[in-house]
Design an enzyme around this catalytic site. Structure first.
Site, PDB file in Angstrom:
ATOM      1  N   SER A  66      39.198  38.925  47.009  1.00 39.80           N
ATOM      2  CA  SER A  66      38.045  38.197  47.543  1.00 39.80           C
ATOM      3  C   SER A  66      38.508  37.154  48.561  1.00 39.80           C
ATOM      4  O   SER A  66      39.183  37.482  49.522  1.00 39.80           O
ATOM      5  CB  SER A  66      37.262  37.566  46.388  1.00 39.80           C
ATOM      6  OG  SER A  66      36.008  37.097  46.797  1.00 39.80           O
TER       7      SER A  66
ATOM      8  N   ASP B  22      30.564  47.119  46.597  1.00 43.75           N
ATOM      9  CA  ASP B  22      30.861  45.685  46.579  1.00 43.75           C
ATOM     10  C   ASP B  22      30.328  45.025  47.852  1.00 43.75           C
ATOM     11  O   ASP B  22      30.869  45.234  48.942  1.00 43.75           O
ATOM     12  CB  ASP B  22      32.379  45.479  46.484  1.00 43.75           C
ATOM     13  CG  ASP B  22      32.775  44.018  46.339  1.00 43.75           C
ATOM     14  OD1 ASP B  22      31.899  43.147  46.484  1.00 43.75           O
ATOM     15  OD2 ASP B  22      33.967  43.755  46.095  1.00 43.75           O
TER      16      ASP B  22
ATOM     17  N   HIS C  34      32.493  43.546  41.949  1.00 43.57           N
ATOM     18  CA  HIS C  34      33.467  42.689  42.632  1.00 43.57           C
ATOM     19  C   HIS C  34      34.567  42.216  41.689  1.00 43.57           C
ATOM     20  O   HIS C  34      35.386  41.389  42.055  1.00 43.57           O
ATOM     21  CB  HIS C  34      32.745  41.479  43.243  1.00 43.57           C
ATOM     22  CG  HIS C  34      33.580  40.676  44.193  1.00 43.57           C
ATOM     23  ND1 HIS C  34      34.175  41.211  45.320  1.00 43.57           N
ATOM     24  CD2 HIS C  34      33.952  39.367  44.179  1.00 43.57           C
ATOM     25  CE1 HIS C  34      34.850  40.272  45.957  1.00 43.57           C
ATOM     26  NE2 HIS C  34      34.747  39.148  45.281  1.00 43.57           N
TER      27      HIS C  34
END
Length: 420
Positions: A255, A313, A358
Site C-alpha cells: 500500500s 483492490d 487490500h
C-alpha cells in the site's frame, strides 16, 4: 492550503554529502562470481528451487520478468512470498493500539524483532529502523515507525547468490498517513540538488512522508529520506568493496509502503547511490506514485518494479482515477498519473469481508496456496488494524479546508467498499 514541499531545501548538508563522488566504491568490484549455496532454515522450503543463486538477476527483474509471470515461475513465487513476509513483519511488530503510549512504534528491539515475529531464521540482520512524519500542518507527535533496513547474512547471501540490502515498509495505519494518502495532487520531485527535473512529478502526500522532518521529534529530526539514504550508503560502503561478492537492493512495501519503496528506488538511482547495483521494488497492493515523466525516468534509470495487484483492490486504481496512463486524452503527460513496472495480477474477493481485497496476508495467501479457496487465518490482529483505520478516518471528518478534499471524495466509495 497547499502542502509546501521543496525537496531542494530539504536536502540537508548531510544528505548532500551522499552524492556519488563522496562514496568510496568502484563498479568494477561489484560484479563477482556468486558463492556456493547453503540451505535455508526458514519455514518456507526453498530446496525445490536450487537455482536462485544463479538466476537471481532474472528473478530481480533484469529481463523485466519475461517468461516468469505467465505462468508464474515457482522460483519467483517463492521470492515474492519471502519479500512479502518481510513486509508482514512490519505489521506484526508495529504497535497498532491507538490507546498505547507506543502507538505507531515498533514493539521490539532491532536485535530480536525477527525472532519476536517468528522469522528468526530469515537470514537477515536489521541495521536500522525508519521513521516518518508528514509535513501537513498536523504533525505526528514523535513520528511513526514505518519499516526497517536489513542486510543478508553470509550464509543467506551464499544461498541467494548476492549480498542483499533490504528495505521493508508497512502500509497506512495513522491519521497523518491517511491525510497524506488523500493529498491527491502532483508535485515536482526535485530530489537531485543539481538536476531537479521539474517535469518529473509525484503524489504530494507520499513526497511529504518521504522528505519531511520534525525538529521536535525524537525519531524524525532527519527525514525518512535522509535516514534511508545515509544507512544504505553506509551499507554500500561496507559491502560494496568486498571481493567475490555481488549485491542487490530490494525494496518491498504494501500500500503506502510500496509508494515509499518506489520513491526510494527512484531517488537512489537518480543520485547514483546504487553504483550499478540492481534496484528492485516489490510492490503489494500499491497505488500510483507519479506522473508519466516519473514512470519514464524510472525506466531510464533501470529501476525494476514488480507490482503484485489484486484486480478487485481499488487502492491500486488510485490516485488518478480519471487522469492516468490509459486516459491521456484528458491531460498532458505531466498531469497524468502512471503505474511503473510489470504487473502480476491476482484475483480474490470475499463477500463477507470485502476489506480482504487490500489485505497483505490475503495477497500472500493466494501466492502460497493458489489452489485453495479459503484463506488461512491471519496471524496479524486485523481487528486492531481496522480499529486504527476507523479512528484515523473518523478523525478526518472534523478537519476542514485540506487540499485532499477532492481526493477524499474520490475514495469515498473505496472506504465504503472496505467496510469502514
Amino acid at each position: 492550503m497547499a502542502c509546501a514541499i521543496n525537496a531542494t531545501t530539504i536536502m540537508s548538508s548531510s544528505t548532500q554529502s551522499l552524492i556519488p563522488h563522496k562514496l568510496n566504491l568502484s563498479s568494477n568490484n561489484l560484479i563477482r562470481p556468486s558463492m556456493s549455496i547453503e540451505p535455508s532454515q526458514r519455514s518456507i522450503n526453498y530446496s525445490s528451487c536450487p537455482r536462485l543463486a544463479t538466476m537471481w538477476k532474472e528473478i530481480q527483474g533484469s529481463k523485466n520478468w519475461n517468461n516468469l509471470i505467465n505462468p508464474l515461475s515457482p522460483l519467483l513465487r517463492q521470492e515474492l512470498i519471502r519479500y512479502g513476509d518481510f513486509v508482514t513483519a512490519c505489521y506484526k511488530a508495529c504497535d497498532l493500539d491507538t490507546s498505547s503510549k507506543m502507538y505507531s512504534k515498533c514493539k521490539h528491539a532491532k536485535n530480536n524483532m525477527f525472532e519476536e515475529v517468528g522469522m528468526d531464521n530469515c537470514g537477515y540482520t536489521i541495521t536500522k529502523y525508519i521513521y516518518a512524519t508528514p509535513e501537513i500542518g498536523i504533525q505526528a507527535k514523535d513520528g511513526a515507525w514505518i519499516g526497517y533496513i536489513a542486510v543478508s547474512s553470509d550464509n543467506e547471501s551464499a544461498r541467494i547468490g548476492r549480498r542483499d540490502i533490504l528495505v521493508s515498509f508497512r502500509g497506512t495505519v495513522t491519521r497523518c498517513e491517511w491525510i497524506a494518502n488523500f493529498m491527491s495532487s502532483l508535485s515536482p520531485a526535485r530530489l537531485h540538488p543539481n538536476n531537479p527535473r521539474p517535469e518529473i512529478k509525484v503524489e504530494s502526500g507520499f513526497l511529504s512522508l518521504y522528505t519531511s522532518s520534525n525538529n521536535g521529534s525524537k525519531f524524525c529530526q532527519e527525514s525518512c529520506r535522509e535516514q534511508l539514504l545515509s544507512e544504505i550508503s553506509r551499507l554500500m560502503n561496507k559491502y560494496g568493496g568486498h571481493d567475490h561478492e555481488e549485491m542487490s537492493i530490494s525494496l518491498a512495501g504494501h500500500s503506502m509502503g510500496s509508494s515509499l519503496a518506489l520513491l526510494l528506488g527512484y531517488d537512489l538511482a537518480e543520485l547514483g547511490l546504487n553504483y550499478g547495483v540492481p534496484i528492485t521494488v516489490y510492490s503489494f497492493g500499491g497505488p500510483r506514485v507519479g506522473n508519466i515523466g516519473f514512470k519514464k525516468r524510472c525506466e531510464e534509470l533501470g529501476v525494476k518494479v514488480l507490482r503484485v495487484v489484486n484486480v478487485h483492490d481499488p487502492v491500486t486504481k488510485l490516485p488518478g482515477v480519471f487522469l492516468n496512463e490509459n486516459f491521456r486524452v484528458f491531460g498532458d503527460e505531466t498531469s497524468c498519473y502512471a503505474h511503473v513496472g510489470v504487473e502480476l495480477g491476482l484475483n480474490f474477493f470475499m463477500m463477507k469481508n470485502p476489506a480482504c481485497v487490500h489485505d497483505l496476508e490475503a495477497y500472500l495467501g493466494l501466492l502460497k496456496f493458489p489452489k485453495k479457496k479459503k484463506k488461512k487465518k491471519s496471524s496479524i490482529d486485523y481487528n486492531l488494524v481496522e480499529s486504527a483505520w476507523k479512528k484515523s478516518l473518523l478523525s478526518l471528518q472534523n478537519i476542514d479546508a485540506w487540499p485532499w478534499h477532492d481526493a477524499a471524495r474520490q475514495v469515498g466509495d473505496l472506504v465504503q467498499s472496505l467496510g469502514f
